[in-house]
Design a protein around this motif. Sequence first.
Motif, PDB file in Angstrom:
ATOM      1  N   SER A   1     -87.130  87.510-121.465  1.00  0.00           N
ATOM      2  CA  SER A   1     -88.277  87.720-122.646  1.00  0.00           C
ATOM      3  C   SER A   1     -89.154  88.321-121.590  1.00  0.00           C
ATOM      4  O   SER A   1     -89.783  89.649-121.879  1.00  0.00           O
TER       5      SER A   1
ATOM      6  N   ASP B   1     -84.319  91.583-128.306  1.00  0.00           N
ATOM      7  CA  ASP B   1     -83.817  90.183-127.506  1.00  0.00           C
ATOM      8  C   ASP B   1     -83.896  89.099-128.336  1.00  0.00           C
ATOM      9  O   ASP B   1     -84.158  89.008-129.411  1.00  0.00           O
ATOM     10  N   GLU B   2     -82.653  88.619-128.158  1.00  0.00           N
ATOM     11  CA  GLU B   2     -82.110  87.813-129.241  1.00  0.00           C
ATOM     12  C   GLU B   2     -81.642  88.094-130.387  1.00  0.00           C
ATOM     13  O   GLU B   2     -82.087  87.666-131.174  1.00  0.00           O
TER      14      GLU B   2
ATOM     15  N   GLN C   1     -87.898  89.334-131.530  1.00  0.00           N
ATOM     16  CA  GLN C   1     -86.329  88.195-131.798  1.00  0.00           C
ATOM     17  C   GLN C   1     -86.809  87.613-132.750  1.00  0.00           C
ATOM     18  O   GLN C   1     -85.733  87.419-133.043  1.00  0.00           O
TER      19      GLN C   1
HETATM   20 MG   LIG Z   1     -86.451  84.634-124.263  1.00  0.00          MG
END
Ligand SMILES: [Mg+2]
Length: 280
Positions: free
Chosen positions: A51, A178-179, A93
């Motif tokens: 991240s 991100d995810e 995220q």
């Molecule tokens: Mg992360």
Amino acid sequence: MTTSESTTTPRIEVENVQKRFGTVEALSDVTMELKDNEVLGLVGDNGAGKSTLIKTLVGIHQPDAGEIRFNGEPVTIDGPKDARRLGIATVYQDLALVDELSVAENMFLGRAPVKKLAGIVPMVDRETMNEESERILRERLNINLNPDTPTEYLSGGERQAVAIGRALVTDPDIVLLDEPTSALSKAAVEHVENLVEQLQENGHTVIIVDHNLEEIISMTDRIAVLFQGRVVDTLETDRVTRDDIVSMMVSGQSIDAPDDVDEQQVNQESVTDSTNSSTA
Ligand SMILES: [Mg+2]
Ligand SMILES: Nc1ncnc2c1ncn2[C@@H]1O[C@H](COP(=O)(O)OP(=O)(O)O)[C@@H](O)[C@H]1O
């Protein structure tokens, strides 16, 4: 990494980038590149720095040392606006959508087009916003959604499309995820894989962080493994197995020069084993 075949300038090059938070070295000497129109997977254990690297590329963090080049030119990315100007956008995220707001309102949150009522009173140009939202979802993600629908009524996969669509409003070349699948059902995850494929088909360059290695393997062209703030290695996806990746994530060591070993074995085996005989 000695891929001498890369004739075009990489979209992004990260060279010896370092980022500290107090005593924690979140990124140490990170060097990697993002080729044009590729989907690059970023994997690593919790705290490996994934991240932080994404946030550095969108200007949320500034590196303490090292250089970032964009299309070959060194750049300073001073914030998300700077990143957007360079054509870099991110899907966060948590995928935060505001349930009560419509598809279009979520996509244009904080940057709705404005028109002047009677040439004086500024108001949101709803028509343009709806048209644009519908177009982006259809053209870029191959998804048909009514832009007026409140997002609370959408399926997980559709919400995902809206979250990614929001990143596409500024027409970025590069999309960082991100995810994006961490909060999704299995059906929705497959949807994300299609969305990423669609992004690539439409010419975007993508970095995706995902802890699910099956997903990463099915979506990416190359995989960069991070370990305690360092890049262990960046490898072509179709040359590694899931076990290779796990091993690199856990040990922090690259797998041993697999190419040379494989080629030797193949050459020796092909003398005796000719099951795949497409005779030359
Ligand atoms: Mg992360
Ligand atoms: N804003 C921050 N302040 C202090 N430490 C941070 C901050 N962001 C990340 N870290 C630390 O940096 C390291 C890398 O974190 P992160 O990039 O979030 O890892 P990952 O996304 O791979 O799980 C971790 O040790 C984390 O605690």
